[in-house]
Write a protein that holds these residues in place. Structure first.
Motif, short mmCIF file in Angstrom:
data_model
loop_
_atom_site.label_atom_id
_atom_site.label_comp_id
_atom_site.label_asym_id
_atom_site.label_seq_id
_atom_site.Cartn_x
_atom_site.Cartn_y
_atom_site.Cartn_z
N GLU A 1 1.63 -7.62 -9.73
CA GLU A 1 0.62 -7.92 -10.64
C GLU A 1 -0.88 -8.00 -9.07
O GLU A 1 -2.17 -7.79 -9.65
CB GLU A 1 0.85 -8.50 -11.34
CG GLU A 1 1.67 -8.48 -12.73
CD GLU A 1 1.18 -9.96 -13.60
OE1 GLU A 1 2.00 -9.35 -14.76
OE2 GLU A 1 1.81 -11.07 -13.38
N TRP A 2 -0.46 -9.03 -8.42
CA TRP A 2 -1.90 -9.76 -7.93
C TRP A 2 -2.03 -8.13 -6.65
O TRP A 2 -2.80 -7.32 -6.42
CB TRP A 2 -1.11 -9.80 -6.73
CG TRP A 2 -2.17 -10.90 -6.29
CD1 TRP A 2 -3.92 -10.45 -5.64
CD2 TRP A 2 -2.21 -11.09 -4.42
NE1 TRP A 2 -4.22 -11.66 -4.62
CE2 TRP A 2 -3.66 -11.03 -3.79
CE3 TRP A 2 -0.94 -11.16 -4.01
CZ2 TRP A 2 -3.40 -12.11 -2.04
CZ3 TRP A 2 -1.00 -11.99 -2.34
CH2 TRP A 2 -2.05 -11.73 -1.75
N LEU A 3 -0.92 -7.21 -6.69
CA LEU A 3 -0.93 -6.02 -5.08
C LEU A 3 -1.50 -5.09 -5.83
O LEU A 3 -1.86 -4.24 -4.94
CB LEU A 3 -0.32 -5.95 -4.33
CG LEU A 3 0.27 -7.38 -3.44
CD1 LEU A 3 1.30 -7.37 -2.85
CD2 LEU A 3 -0.84 -7.77 -2.09
N ALA A 4 -1.46 -4.87 -7.22
CA ALA A 4 -0.83 -3.29 -7.31
C ALA A 4 -1.49 -3.15 -8.68
O ALA A 4 -2.37 -2.99 -8.79
CB ALA A 4 1.24 -3.18 -7.39
N VAL A 5 -0.20 -3.49 -9.69
CA VAL A 5 -0.87 -3.12 -11.04
C VAL A 5 -1.71 -3.80 -12.05
O VAL A 5 -2.67 -3.48 -12.88
CB VAL A 5 0.59 -2.98 -11.97
CG1 VAL A 5 1.53 -2.39 -11.48
CG2 VAL A 5 0.70 -4.55 -12.27
N GLY A 6 -2.36 -5.38 -11.55
CA GLY A 6 -3.48 -6.02 -11.68
C GLY A 6 -2.62 -6.64 -13.26
O GLY A 6 -1.29 -6.58 -13.76
N PRO B 1 0.61 -1.01 0.23
CA PRO B 1 -0.28 -0.08 -0.30
C PRO B 1 0.76 1.38 -0.31
O PRO B 1 0.98 2.35 -0.94
CB PRO B 1 -0.79 0.15 1.81
CG PRO B 1 -0.88 -1.44 1.75
CD PRO B 1 0.19 -2.39 1.34
N VAL B 2 1.99 1.30 0.28
CA VAL B 2 3.06 2.38 0.33
C VAL B 2 3.87 2.42 -0.55
O VAL B 2 3.33 3.43 -1.11
CB VAL B 2 3.78 1.99 1.85
CG1 VAL B 2 5.07 3.36 1.44
CG2 VAL B 2 3.46 2.21 3.23
N ILE B 3 4.17 1.94 -0.97
CA ILE B 3 5.10 1.66 -2.76
C ILE B 3 3.66 2.05 -3.65
O ILE B 3 3.93 2.97 -4.94
CB ILE B 3 4.74 0.02 -2.61
CG1 ILE B 3 6.10 -0.40 -1.68
CG2 ILE B 3 6.04 0.37 -4.26
CD1 ILE B 3 6.67 -1.54 -2.42
N ILE B 4 2.30 1.52 -3.48
CA ILE B 4 1.12 1.90 -4.42
C ILE B 4 0.89 3.09 -4.06
O ILE B 4 0.95 4.26 -4.76
CB ILE B 4 -0.18 1.45 -3.98
CG1 ILE B 4 0.45 -0.62 -4.44
CG2 ILE B 4 -1.19 2.37 -5.17
CD1 ILE B 4 -0.71 -0.82 -4.41
N LEU B 5 0.81 4.22 -2.90
CA LEU B 5 0.67 5.20 -2.66
C LEU B 5 1.85 6.65 -3.07
O LEU B 5 1.32 7.88 -3.52
CB LEU B 5 0.77 5.83 -1.01
CG LEU B 5 -0.85 5.48 -0.52
CD1 LEU B 5 -0.51 5.17 0.95
CD2 LEU B 5 -2.63 6.09 -1.17
N ILE B 6 3.06 5.48 -3.56
CA ILE B 6 3.59 6.73 -3.69
C ILE B 6 4.37 6.73 -5.10
O ILE B 6 4.41 7.35 -5.55
CB ILE B 6 5.50 6.41 -3.09
CG1 ILE B 6 5.61 6.38 -1.58
CG2 ILE B 6 7.01 7.03 -3.59
CD1 ILE B 6 6.43 5.86 -0.62
N PHE B 7 3.98 5.53 -6.02
CA PHE B 7 4.46 5.75 -7.08
C PHE B 7 3.22 5.15 -8.22
O PHE B 7 3.44 5.04 -9.25
CB PHE B 7 5.43 4.33 -7.38
CG PHE B 7 6.87 4.61 -6.53
CD1 PHE B 7 7.47 5.10 -6.96
CD2 PHE B 7 7.11 3.73 -5.36
CE1 PHE B 7 8.78 5.74 -6.57
CE2 PHE B 7 8.09 3.78 -4.82
CZ PHE B 7 9.05 4.46 -5.46
N GLN B 8 1.84 5.30 -7.70
CA GLN B 8 1.00 4.72 -7.53
C GLN B 8 1.04 3.39 -8.39
O GLN B 8 2.14 2.35 -8.53
CB GLN B 8 0.38 5.99 -9.23
CG GLN B 8 0.89 7.70 -8.45
CD GLN B 8 -0.93 7.13 -7.15
OE1 GLN B 8 -1.83 7.03 -8.00
NE2 GLN B 8 -0.23 8.14 -6.55
N ARG B 9 -0.14 2.82 -9.23
CA ARG B 9 0.34 1.77 -10.70
C ARG B 9 0.31 1.77 -11.59
O ARG B 9 -0.04 1.63 -12.68
CB ARG B 9 -1.52 1.07 -10.84
CG ARG B 9 -1.96 1.13 -9.16
CD ARG B 9 -3.76 0.66 -9.07
NE ARG B 9 -4.41 0.23 -7.59
CZ ARG B 9 -4.07 -0.12 -6.98
NH1 ARG B 9 -3.28 -1.25 -7.26
NH2 ARG B 9 -4.91 -0.88 -5.86
#
Length: 292
Positions: free
Chosen positions: A233-238, A147-155
């Motif tokens: 892919e599972w946690l962030a970008v699909g 979640p932190v990585i996604i908040l910083i770098f987006q998907r």
């Protein structure tokens, strides 16, 4: 008399030099073929073992044929089913996307590991400052960090590189650091005596000596990179295999689910063994096979 003796020695050396060179080439070819044969045999045994364990586990635990799919079911789904062509197009497309994401994480993690290992070799202070951070990245579950990585770098592409790179980084870093530090102290002393810097010792001694460890780092990073891609892919970008297995399970598409897992596992095994073959051949050609 002395001149005649010298001339005779020169003639002997002239005759023996080509024979010695031919012997060296023949030894290198034998070592290469031996390494190639050993790697291919290991790969074949691995495939057989996986297939036996797969089918044996399903039979041993009595898994329902509706849920558990064996090698024959996967073959049917991909090859002989009426919609096999559509199944192949869908799953191989997803596999290609996952392998592309894995390549991103592989390159990112391995490049950072190599640069950080070289920095550690040049500066003890840098190692004392950065190694705790590497240990932190290793110990914290990526599920918690995602979640932190996604908040910083987006998907985005960067998120794939970060998540995949984290999975690859630590094992590769440990291997490369070990390889760099296994260089001969006497060679480093020679560099120092002739006024060479730490950077010179790194380039001329440590890096060439670390080749077996560097190749081992590349080999062990392959499955890590694929794992990182699946997680991203599972946690962030699909997308890809990682983003699809959840949907297959929710929709009870168990044939597609098992086939997706089999394809990504097979891809990891094939790429791992290709790298292992290349590693064996390179080390055999360089006479460093006993140090791998």
């Amino acid at each position: 008399m002395s001149g005649s003796h010298t001339a005779a020695l020169s003639q002997v050396a002239t005759v023996e030099a080509p024979a010695l060179a031919a012997k060296v080439r023949a030894d290198a070819r034998r070592a290469t073929m031996k390494a190639l044969g050993s790697s291919l045999l290991t790969f074949a045994l691995t495939i057989v073992t996986v297939l036996v364990l797969w089918q044996g586990t399903l039979s041993l635990f009595g898994v329902s044929a509706y849920v558990g799919k064996g090698p024959a079911d996967v073959w049917t789904f991909l090859v002989s089913a009426p919609d096999a062509a559509a199944n192949r197009a869908q799953l191989f497309g997803q596999l290609g996307e996952t392998l592309g994401d894995a390549a991103i994480g592989f390159v990112a993690g391995l490049v950072v590991a190599l640069l950080v290992a070289m920095l550690f070799q040049l500066s003890n202070g840098a190692e004392q400052a950065l190694m705790p951070l590497a240990m932190l990245l290793r110990s914290v579950p990526l599920v918690a960090m995602a979640p932190v990585i996604i908040l910083i770098f987006q998907r985005s592409f960067v998120t794939v590189a970060v998540i995949g790179g984290i999975v690859v980084l630590f094992p590769a870093l440990v291997n490369i650091v070990f390889g760099l530090r296994s260089s001969s102290p006497l060679m480093n002393d020679v560099i120092a005596v002739y006024g060479g810097s730490a950077w010179t010792a790194l380039r001329k001694v440590a890096l060439p000596n670390a080749l077996p460890s560097l190749l081992a780092a590349v080999r062990i990073s392959v499955p890590g990179a694929i794992t990182g891609a699946l997680l991203a892919e599972w946690l962030a970008v699909g997308g890809g295999i990682g983003g699809s297995v959840g949907a297959y399970q929710a929709q009870a598409q168990f044939s597609a689910l098992w086939t997706a897992v089999v394809l990504v596992t097979a891809a990891a095994l094939v790429i791992y063994n290709i790298v292992a073959v290349v590693e064996s051949i390179v080390l055999a050609r360089m006479g460093m096979a006993d140090r791998s």
